[in-house]
Write a protein that holds these residues in place. Structure first.
Motif, PDB file in Angstrom:
ATOM      1  N   VAL A 125       0.867  -1.170   0.000  1.00 49.77           N
ATOM      2  CA  VAL A 125       0.000   0.000   0.000  1.00 49.77           C
ATOM      3  C   VAL A 125       0.907   1.224   0.000  1.00 49.77           C
ATOM      4  O   VAL A 125       1.712   1.395   0.922  1.00 49.77           O
ATOM      5  CB  VAL A 125      -0.933   0.013   1.232  1.00 49.77           C
ATOM      6  CG1 VAL A 125      -1.857   1.226   1.185  1.00 49.77           C
ATOM      7  CG2 VAL A 125      -1.736  -1.284   1.323  1.00 49.77           C
TER       8      VAL A 125
ATOM      9  N   ILE B 230       1.418   5.072   0.478  1.00 48.32           N
ATOM     10  CA  ILE B 230       0.752   6.137   1.229  1.00 48.32           C
ATOM     11  C   ILE B 230       1.583   7.411   1.129  1.00 48.32           C
ATOM     12  O   ILE B 230       2.802   7.394   1.341  1.00 48.32           O
ATOM     13  CB  ILE B 230       0.577   5.738   2.709  1.00 48.32           C
ATOM     14  CG1 ILE B 230      -0.260   4.458   2.808  1.00 48.32           C
ATOM     15  CG2 ILE B 230      -0.069   6.865   3.508  1.00 48.32           C
ATOM     16  CD1 ILE B 230      -0.357   3.892   4.211  1.00 48.32           C
TER      17      ILE B 230
ATOM     18  N   VAL C  65      -3.802   7.343   0.929  1.00 52.58           N
ATOM     19  CA  VAL C  65      -3.411   6.211   0.092  1.00 52.58           C
ATOM     20  C   VAL C  65      -3.309   6.674  -1.359  1.00 52.58           C
ATOM     21  O   VAL C  65      -4.231   7.304  -1.889  1.00 52.58           O
ATOM     22  CB  VAL C  65      -4.431   5.059   0.194  1.00 52.58           C
ATOM     23  CG1 VAL C  65      -4.021   3.911  -0.729  1.00 52.58           C
ATOM     24  CG2 VAL C  65      -4.540   4.570   1.629  1.00 52.58           C
TER      25      VAL C  65
END
Length: 701
Positions: free
Chosen positions: A291, A293, A303
């Protein structure tokens, strides 16, 4: 195939091989002309098919969501996560499917709404390629033309002032729930903070020289310099920076010169990003991936995107750190495959009991009606499974989320519902690779090969040949088709090298493949649930009956008009274009403008695709040979659910293609009850199995 190197200059394939050999010293490695390597790894009593650097632990549907920036944005927004806005733009290639205002009008409105400073990029791009910062209307026009020439769709996002970008690495862990059952849970393995390429002036050195001195020796410095010049900002590489003056590239991709360091697990950044990343993974049913970010200059965390192709990042670590992570992925894959097999087997009986009924047979006329019909059918089936079922759709109904009473949910992207892992799903997306894997595991199948290779001769070490030299070895006629497409589109019979080249130039695809032209005695589509045949149907090619008055062309036209076939204009166009091949191959004695004799049956298409007018006929009894080869193909590819196309060739049953996300909606117009039984079984299997049994609660900061 290309060989990548990590920051230490090590060949990543060699590093990956050493990792897998730590797990299984006898790992079997097969290299394919279709591209990439497959590794067969024995671990915990299971043989794992690992394609390239992908352990295959993610669901195909989750992989599709993560690869599509707009779909990922839609899901993350649905669950309330802080996310950078992504606006979808449909390019000219797909414009006929859009009902929105003009592309330029949409782009200009988005540009103005975000202070005339945005970023435009491909919907499924990676590594920062074809990503542009746009600050003027002229640049917007140039970027739109560039992206439209290369991609079917693309996205825009507001330009964000970024302090740093954090990549959170997710890997699965097998745990035991209160009932003692094994469940798979995503966990953070580590995270890194990425800082863009930055240089400081000394009052005498040109910017280009400073950049060359700052970039890692193993990096593509010329590629980085080119990206700096073309990605949106006006930069003079020959300018001498003043003492203390900073220049920072605005991209955070490692391939664009950024540097990274591990994030301290006790830091505030780590704790905040861990919470966001785990919520994002739960929202998208992501088991292994990352992920990304953004930490903005005003202290917010948002995000940017999700990613499933993360093993190359792990291979920057020492082998001793990577091996336990890969073991976790394989352990999770064992549990997931077991759950998938059980869930699909449990619903198989409802498919075998499916018979046609007198239900209304709706024939959609265009893309929008077809998309609407799919959504209505999914909604109807879900409502029958649970009185409190909810169905939400996003992005032209391309992404559908089904929730059964808030307790269980599944995703649907295109035709995938999340009951197939990417290990086999990725392979079936490429016809040549599917053929080579099945061939090497002893499954009888129709040969497929790339145009720059000789036809398969049984040798696994077949050399590569120049395209024109290779054409001398091709036996014509043969079939030319896209390597990674389906539904019979852009598939043609070619009779010469010139014919082949012309067909390839007309199509929009980058990779093509060839297969021998065979007159199949019968072709079956075999639907596999839980590793066994659930239902099968043969596919009868469209025909017309002569009346002694009308030509073949007139009979085709009247057939489409009288039956009101779905996409009838596409049918007619396909039949007209393909009919000369029908005649050339001896499948019909009549030319297009000939008048067939009264009562003569005239085949009008050589293809068996339902999307091109073929009719399905339920098979009450599937021949044993066809059953065996279909089930064997699904087993080799670790597919608990699949559609296997099996054809009778020269007295032998052979696999033609394998589809891990088969279309069911074409049956609505002819075998309505079968299509609905099929969809019912798929949704029940997907919601029964899903590891995130309860959808995550809305995110709270």
């Amino acid at each position: 195939m290309p060989h990548f190197k990590n920051a230490k200059g090590e060949d990543l394939e060699e590093v990956w091989e050493s990792v897998l050999k730590e797990i299984d010293p006898a790992v079997r490695i097969t290299e394919y002309g279709a591209g990439g390597r497959n590794y067969y790894v024995q671990h915990a009593g299971e043989t794992h098919l690992v394609h390239g650097f992908n352990t295959g632990v993610n669901l195909v549907v989750s992989q599709m969501i993560c690869q599509d920036k707009k779909l990922a944005h839609s899901i993350l927004t649905h669950y309330g996560l802080p996310v950078v806005e992504h606006k979808l733009f449909v390019g000219s290639q797909l414009w006929k499917f859009s009902r929105r205002s003009s592309l330029w009008q949409q782009a200009e409105e988005f540009f103005k709404a975000h202070g005339e400073c945005i970023v435009m990029k491909p919907t499924r791009g990676k590594s920062g390629d074809h990503v542009f910062k746009v600050t003027t209307r002229e640049k917007l026009s140039q970027v739109l033309l560039h992206l439209d020439s290369k991609f079917g769709s693309y996205v825009g996002m507001p330009f964000v002032d970024v302090a740093s970008e954090v990549r959170v690495m997710i890997a699965p862990v097998v745990e035991t729930d209160a009932s003692g059952a094994a469940v798979v849970t995503p966990k953070v393995s580590f995270m890194i903070e990425k800082t863009p390429l930055t240089v400081v002036g000394d009052g005498k050195t040109p910017l280009q020289a400073l950049i060359r001195g700052a970039v890692d020796p193993n990096a593509d410095v010329n590629g980085i310099l080119q990206d700096i010049l073309t990605s949106g900002e006006e930069v003079d590489l020959d300018r001498v920076l003043a003492v203390g003056e900073k220049f920072a590239h605005w991209k955070h991709n490692e391939s664009k010169g950024s540097v990274f360091q591990r994030t301290d697990a006790s830091s505030e950044v780590y704790k905040k990003c861990e919470k966001i990343a785990l919520a994002g993974a739960a929202a998208a049913s992501l088991y292994a991936g990352c992920v990304d970010i953004l930490k903005t200059t005003d202290g917010q965390y948002k995000v940017l995107e999700l990613n499933t192709a993360i093993m190359l990042d792990y291979l920057e670590l020492p082998v001793a750190e990577v091996v336990p992570i890969v073991r976790r992925c394989l352990d999770a894959k064992t549990v997931l495959l077991s759950n998938l097999r059980a869930a699909t087997a449990a619903v198989r009986d409802s498919m075998t009991a499916a018979t046609d009924s007198q239900n209304e047979k709706v024939r959609p006329q265009d893309f929008h009606q077809k998309s609407s019909l799919k959504l209505r059918t999914i909604t109807s089936i879900a409502g029958g499974l649970h009185e409190a079922a909810e169905v939400a759709s996003y992005d032209y109904d391309y992404l559908v989320m089904v929730s059964l009473g808030g307790a269980k949910r599944c995703f649907n992207v295109n035709y995938d519902f999340g009951i197939v892992l990417s290990a086999g799903g990725n392979i079936t997306g490429r016809k040549v690779l599917t053929y080579e894997v099945l061939r090497d595991n002893g499954v009888a199948c129709v040969p497929h090969w790339l145009p720059n290779r000789r036809p398969p001769s049984g040798s696994l070490q077949e050399n590569f040949f120049d395209f024109h030299e290779n054409a001398k070895h091709v036996k014509y006629p043969c079939v030319l088709k896209p390597d990674s497409s389906s539904s019979g589109r852009d598939v043609s019979i070619v009779t010469s090298l010139v014919d082949m080249e012309c067909s390839m130039l007309k199509g929009p695809h980058t990779t093509w493949c060839l297969s021998p032209f065979e007159v199949f005695t019968t072709e079956f589509r075999v639907i596999i649930f839980g590793g066994k045949v659930a239902v099968a149907y043969s596919k009868s090619r469209p025909t017309v009956e002569g009346d002694g008055v009308r030509t073949v062309a007139q009979l085709m036209t009247d057939l489409c008009a009288s039956q009101q076939q779905a996409s009838r204009r596409d049918f007619l166009s396909s039949w007209m274009q393909g009919y000369p091949s029908v005649v050339a191959c001896g499948l019909s004695p009549y030319k297009l403008h000939d008048v067939p004799k009264k009562g003569d049956a005239c085949l009008i298409s050589w293809q068996h695709n339902l999307s091109l007018g073929a009719e399905p006929d339920l098979a009450e009894a599937l021949p044993d040979g066809a059953r065996d080869v279909a089930e064997r193909a699904a087993d080799v590819l670790s597919l608990p659910y699949a559609a296997v196309d099996v054809a009778g060739v020269g007295g032998e049953w052979q696999v033609l293609e394998v589809n891990a996300s088969p279309a069911w909606d074409h049956l609505l117009s002819t075998q309505n009850a079968v299509a609905k039984h099929w969809l019912n079984a798929v949704i029940r299997a997907a919601t029964c199995y899903n590891v995130f049994a309860a959808p995550p609660a809305p995110f709270a900061q």
